[in-house]
Write an enzyme that holds these catalytic residues in place. Structure first.
Site, PDB file in Angstrom:
ATOM      1  N   LEU A  51       0.807  -1.212   0.000  1.00 35.23           N
ATOM      2  CA  LEU A  51       0.000   0.000   0.000  1.00 35.23           C
ATOM      3  C   LEU A  51       0.844   1.268   0.000  1.00 35.23           C
ATOM      4  O   LEU A  51       0.493   2.252  -0.641  1.00 35.23           O
ATOM      5  CB  LEU A  51      -0.933  -0.001   1.210  1.00 35.23           C
ATOM      6  N   LYS A  76      16.103  -2.526  -0.552  1.00 42.98           N
ATOM      7  CA  LYS A  76      14.717  -2.663  -0.998  1.00 42.98           C
ATOM      8  C   LYS A  76      14.119  -1.304  -1.349  1.00 42.98           C
ATOM      9  O   LYS A  76      13.336  -1.179  -2.295  1.00 42.98           O
ATOM     10  CB  LYS A  76      13.881  -3.352   0.083  1.00 42.98           C
ATOM     11  N   ASP A  99      14.127   2.907  10.885  1.00 42.14           N
ATOM     12  CA  ASP A  99      13.790   1.657  11.578  1.00 42.14           C
ATOM     13  C   ASP A  99      12.809   1.994  12.689  1.00 42.14           C
ATOM     14  O   ASP A  99      13.173   2.601  13.698  1.00 42.14           O
ATOM     15  CB  ASP A  99      15.055   1.015  12.156  1.00 42.14           C
ATOM     16  N   ASN A 126       2.709   4.680   7.291  1.00 41.24           N
ATOM     17  CA  ASN A 126       2.152   3.410   6.818  1.00 41.24           C
ATOM     18  C   ASN A 126       2.840   2.197   7.424  1.00 41.24           C
ATOM     19  O   ASN A 126       2.259   1.113   7.482  1.00 41.24           O
ATOM     20  CB  ASN A 126       2.282   3.387   5.284  1.00 41.24           C
ATOM     21  N   TYR A 214      -2.687  -6.922  17.923  1.00 36.76           N
ATOM     22  CA  TYR A 214      -2.633  -6.044  16.756  1.00 36.76           C
ATOM     23  C   TYR A 214      -3.762  -5.014  16.810  1.00 36.76           C
ATOM     24  O   TYR A 214      -3.544  -3.814  16.637  1.00 36.76           O
ATOM     25  CB  TYR A 214      -2.729  -6.863  15.473  1.00 36.76           C
ATOM     26  N   LYS A 218      -3.648  -0.780  17.492  1.00 31.81           N
ATOM     27  CA  LYS A 218      -4.262   0.212  16.605  1.00 31.81           C
ATOM     28  C   LYS A 218      -5.221   1.137  17.352  1.00 31.81           C
ATOM     29  O   LYS A 218      -5.247   2.353  17.110  1.00 31.81           O
ATOM     30  CB  LYS A 218      -4.991  -0.500  15.465  1.00 31.81           C
TER      31      LYS A 218
END
Length: 345
Positions: A51, A76, A99, A126, A214, A218
């Site tokens: 995304l 990357k 990081d 993100n 998780y 959030k």
């Protein structure tokens, strides 16, 4: 338009109803055809794949002048940047190392952004992790999902607030979007689990369940945003949270056990939103929505209520507690002073 704070809580007794409406009953929205990002500068964390990469590509398609891919792996990041440069040769596409598991890396990144960029319009946070195994971050001792998805994310957000305020054009607020998740709506009110602090209870391995942790990592960002608007004016920086929906083809599940990956792929094939539509939610939050989205949670391309406990006295008291614990955790970098300075005009 009302903010998330001003809306009534969702009255949905069964979360799959929310999921189905979000995934299948909402038409994707694209930025207006007249949108022109010429001259603008944007940072996207975790932007070498999925995304984040697609959001960057879509912004370059809208003539974004300068895109910074903030990534943990330089190799990357450069590979992703090379693909984008080949397609958008007139744009400046830069890789910066970050990081999110290390406070020192986050501080170094924020200093480089402040010293090297003459302008900054938008930041999309993100980068995130999902892991089935309980692991702590050696440098902080915190459980990794709590560290990366909440503590490090709000730390970076706070450090970048004054940069966005000072480096966005006069009269135009900077924009900061934190990637979020609809699953935060099903989290019960966080507790200390018998510890002295909320963070201590969340760190406790006895209560670690991957999906629940998780989701909890959030919803903490919602609680932070609820308090943040007391310090940050939408005239200076518009801060919001966005859920891209359940999206197939991302790298979020890279740490999932190999035996479970086929199940995830099959679920995604049936229920997943494509990456193009998922990334369009980022653009909507980052520069289409206006001041009404400040401090709000965006889902299905619109302002949505927070978790229902945020509308209760207990929820607000817990948000106050989390805020103070977060300030204490990050005080080595003077975050409370940064936020106090944002109140001044």
């Amino acid at each position: 338009m009302a903010t998330s704070k001003d809306l009534p809580p969702l009255d949905v007794p069964f979360f799959p109803n929310v999921f189905i409406k979000n995934q299948f009953c909402t038409k994707p929205q694209r930025p207006p055809k007249s949108t022109d990002l010429s001259g603008k500068v944007a940072i996207i964390t975790g932007a070498n794949t999925g995304l984040g990469y697609e959001a960057g590509r879509q912004m370059l398609e809208l003539k974004l002048s300068h895109l910074i891919l903030a990534v943990r792996s330089g190799a990357k990041g450069e590979a992703a940047a090379a693909k984008l440069r080949a397609k958008y040769p007139t744009a400046r596409i830069e890789v910066m190392l970050l990081d999110m598991s290390r406070y020192d890396s986050i501080q170094d990144f924020a200093r480089r952004v402040d010293s090297q960029l003459p302008r900054l319009d938008m930041v999309i946070l993100n980068a995130g992790v999902f892991k089935f195994k309980y692991e702590t971050v050696p440098s902080t001792g915190h459980e990794e999902l709590l560290q990366v998805n909440y503590l490090s994310t709000v730390f970076l957000a706070t450090l970048l607030l004054p940069v966005l305020k000072s480096k966005s054009p006069p009269g135009t607020p900077g924009r900061l979007t934190i990637v979020h998740a609809a699953l935060s709506l099903v989290v019960p009110l966080p507790t200390t689990n018998g510890h002295k602090t909320l963070l201590g209870g969340i760190d406790d391995p006895k209560y670690f369940v991957a999906d629940k942790q998780y989701n909890l990592s959030k919803v903490l960002a919602q609680m932070f945003a609820y308090k943040l608007v007391d310090y940050v004016s939408a005239d200076d920086v518009i801060v919001n949270l966005v859920c891209p929906g359940y999206v197939k083809g991302t790298d979020l599940g890279r740490n999932v056990h190999v035996l479970l990956k086929p199940l995830g792929a099959a679920f995604g094939a049936v229920f997943g939103r494509n990456v193009t539509d998922g990334a369009s939610t980022y653009l909507d939050a980052a520069f289409v929505k206006g001041k009404e989205s400040h401090g709000s949670f965006l889902m299905s391309w619109k302002v949505t209520p927070y978790n229902s406990f945020m509308y209760t006295p207990e929820g607000k008291t817990t948000a106050d507690k989390l805020w103070q614990e977060t300030m204490n955790e990050l005080e080595f970098a003077g975050v409370s002073g940064i936020l106090e300075s944002m109140k001044k005009h």
